[in-house]
Write an enzyme that holds these catalytic residues in place. Structure first.
Site, short mmCIF file in Angstrom:
data_model
loop_
_atom_site.label_atom_id
_atom_site.label_comp_id
_atom_site.label_asym_id
_atom_site.label_seq_id
_atom_site.Cartn_x
_atom_site.Cartn_y
_atom_site.Cartn_z
N CYS A 118 0.82 -1.23 0.00
CA CYS A 118 0.00 0.00 0.00
C CYS A 118 0.84 1.27 0.00
O CYS A 118 0.34 2.35 -0.31
CB CYS A 118 -0.94 0.00 1.19
SG CYS A 118 -1.95 -1.48 1.28
N HIS A 257 -3.65 6.80 2.95
CA HIS A 257 -4.03 5.53 2.35
C HIS A 257 -5.41 5.14 2.88
O HIS A 257 -5.66 5.17 4.08
CB HIS A 257 -2.99 4.47 2.74
CG HIS A 257 -3.40 3.08 2.40
ND1 HIS A 257 -3.92 2.74 1.17
CD2 HIS A 257 -3.40 1.93 3.14
CE1 HIS A 257 -4.20 1.45 1.16
NE2 HIS A 257 -3.91 0.95 2.34
N ASN A 287 -10.09 -0.55 0.13
CA ASN A 287 -8.63 -0.48 0.13
C ASN A 287 -8.10 -0.94 -1.23
O ASN A 287 -8.26 -2.10 -1.60
CB ASN A 287 -8.10 -1.38 1.25
CG ASN A 287 -6.59 -1.36 1.36
OD1 ASN A 287 -5.89 -0.89 0.48
ND2 ASN A 287 -6.08 -1.91 2.46
C1 LIG Z 1 -10.28 -6.15 9.78
C2 LIG Z 1 -10.91 -5.29 10.85
C3 LIG Z 1 -11.98 -4.40 10.21
C4 LIG Z 1 -11.60 -6.19 11.86
O1 LIG Z 1 -12.20 -5.40 12.85
P1 LIG Z 1 -12.00 -5.78 14.38
O2 LIG Z 1 -12.81 -4.83 15.15
O3 LIG Z 1 -10.53 -5.81 14.62
O4 LIG Z 1 -12.66 -7.19 14.43
P2 LIG Z 1 -12.02 -8.54 14.96
O5 LIG Z 1 -11.02 -9.04 13.95
O6 LIG Z 1 -11.52 -8.30 16.36
O7 LIG Z 1 -13.26 -9.45 14.97
C5 LIG Z 1 -14.35 -9.19 15.83
C6 LIG Z 1 -15.42 -10.20 15.54
O8 LIG Z 1 -16.01 -9.89 14.28
C7 LIG Z 1 -16.02 -11.05 13.46
N1 LIG Z 1 -15.91 -10.65 12.08
C8 LIG Z 1 -14.77 -10.52 11.35
N2 LIG Z 1 -15.10 -10.12 10.11
C9 LIG Z 1 -16.43 -10.00 10.07
C10 LIG Z 1 -17.35 -9.62 9.06
N3 LIG Z 1 -16.96 -9.25 7.83
N4 LIG Z 1 -18.66 -9.60 9.36
C11 LIG Z 1 -19.09 -9.94 10.58
N5 LIG Z 1 -18.27 -10.32 11.58
C12 LIG Z 1 -16.96 -10.33 11.31
C13 LIG Z 1 -14.86 -11.87 13.94
O9 LIG Z 1 -15.06 -13.22 13.59
C14 LIG Z 1 -14.92 -11.63 15.42
O10 LIG Z 1 -15.93 -12.48 15.95
P3 LIG Z 1 -15.70 -13.22 17.37
O11 LIG Z 1 -15.55 -12.09 18.36
O12 LIG Z 1 -16.94 -14.01 17.51
O13 LIG Z 1 -14.44 -14.00 17.20
C15 LIG Z 1 -9.86 -4.42 11.59
O14 LIG Z 1 -9.02 -5.24 12.35
C16 LIG Z 1 -9.04 -3.64 10.64
O15 LIG Z 1 -9.52 -2.73 10.00
N6 LIG Z 1 -7.74 -3.92 10.54
C17 LIG Z 1 -6.88 -3.24 9.63
C18 LIG Z 1 -7.14 -3.80 8.27
C19 LIG Z 1 -6.48 -3.03 7.19
O16 LIG Z 1 -6.83 -1.94 6.95
N7 LIG Z 1 -5.48 -3.64 6.56
C20 LIG Z 1 -4.79 -3.09 5.49
C21 LIG Z 1 -3.81 -2.10 5.98
S1 LIG Z 1 -2.81 -1.60 4.67
#
Ligand SMILES: CC(C)(COP(=O)(O)OP(=O)(O)OC[C@H]1O[C@@H](n2cnc3c(N)ncnc32)[C@H](O)[C@@H]1OP(=O)(O)O)[C@@H](O)C(=O)NCCC(=O)NCCS
Length: 330
Positions: A118, A257, A287
């Protein structure tokens, strides 16, 4: 690594391209167990653009590149350097930049790709700036282009709502004043496993097993990426502004980004910026990795959020981990 540039090099043309097919959160609901509400509240993403299967990244890159060349008034045959930043190259070999060269008819150009995920467009800008400032070339076409839909695991709800396809391009040339005022790039390879495509390279060549285990798709430790992205993007933005001897009041717009609205908001708070100084299009495109900041800058200019003479800060973070920021007077 941070240093103000000597001979001014600036952006003289911008272009972007996104495929016409829109995949909404409701469409994603039909693929995995998720909801529009979950995706919107966790990421700010409402929809993303997706190519027709079989469309290579170079097709998107060429469309964005042509627009940037037109805006700069530069003919393809006069382009001296093409850099494509991508994690979804047409093929492992040759580089996507070579495909772009042929499709554009830019037969004089030096061509190579940059793999900085990215942050790739910013790595590309800084590299092209050095080629021009060092007198190796007189102009460069830097393109961020991604077909992330082909490396997305459409059965994994934790990653598949996040990504989209698109391309953004910039022409760089010497300018009388302004241009790139400062830049800051960095990387930390010890965290490479937090965001990666595990197979398909020399470490784990493609095999029936790697395909069956979906190891050719993006894997991510979302929480860890989130934490690092917020801290490092804010730090990178501040570093380049400091090197350019500029404060928030001098900046017309920060173009981060577009990975996730929550990351962007947290970065904005850490940098002490008001909401109106931070560009957003994550809701429309998700993204788009290396294309993200390029598309953001192009849209910001198209929508007249910034005009000639304004100072913008581009800031990015991605797999590697890599990061970067570039301060530019348009
Ligand atoms: C990916 C992201 C949105 C997940 O959000 P989060 O608040 O961290 O969520 P978690 O991974 O802790 O998951 C929380 C719960 O939601 C669930 N979940 C994950 N994806 C889901 C979806 N699309 N829909 C519904 N539930 C979802 C998980 O299974 C978890 O359930 P559990 O508590 O029963 O295990 C977040 O971590 C994020 O934005 N990370 C950065 C990603 C990014 O931008 N990457 C590129 C950078 S260049």
């Amino acid at each position: 690594m941070a240093k103000p540039s000597k001979k001014p090099v600036g952006i003289t043309g911008l272009g972007m391209y996104v495929p016409s097919r829109v995949l909404t959160n409701h469409d994603v609901e039909r693929l995995v167990d998720t909801s529009d509400e979950w995706i919107t509240s966790r990421t700010g993403i409402k929809r993303r653009r997706i190519v027709k299967p079989g469309t290579p990244a170079s097709d998107l890159a060429v469309r964005a590149g042509r627009k940037a060349l037109r805006a700069a008034g530069l003919r393809p045959e006069d382009v001296e350097l093409i850099i494509v930043a991508t994690i979804t190259p047409d093929t492992p070999m040759p580089s996507t930049a070579c495909f772009v060269q042929t499709k554009l008819g830019a037969s004089r150009a030096i061509c190579f790709d940059i793999g900085a995920a990215c942050s790739g467009f910013l790595y590309g800008l800084v590299t092209a700036e050095q080629y021009i400032a060092g007198g190796i070339v007189r102009n460069a076409l830097v393109i961020g282009a991604e077909v992330l839909s082909c490396v997305t695991d459409w059965t994994d709800r934790s990653t598949c709502p996040l990504f989209g396809d698109g391309a953004g391009a910039a022409v760089l040339q010497p300018v009388r004043s302004g241009g790139i005022l400062a830049s800051y790039l960095g990387a930390d390879g010890s965290l490479s496993d937090k965001l990666c495509i595990p197979a398909g390279g020399s470490r784990q060549p493609a095999s029936r097993e790697t395909v069956d285990r979906r190891l050719h798709t993006l894997k991510m430790h979302g929480n860890e990426v989130f934490k690092h992205a917020v801290r490092i993007m804010a730090e990178a933005g501040r570093r380049a502004m400091h090197d350019a001897k500029l404060g928030c009041a001098d900046i017309a717009l920060v173009i981060p980004h577009q990975a996730n609205l929550r990351i962007i908001n947290a970065v904005r708070e850490r940098m002490g910026l008001p909401t109106e100084k931070v560009f957003l299009n994550v809701a429309k495109y998700g993204n788009v990795s290396a294309a993200s900041t390029a598309m953001g800058l192009c849209e910001a200019v198209q929508r007249k959020r910034v005009v000639k003479g304004d100072i913008v800060v581009l800031v990015a973070f991605g797999a590697g981990f890599t990061w970067g920021s570039v301060v530019i007077r348009l």
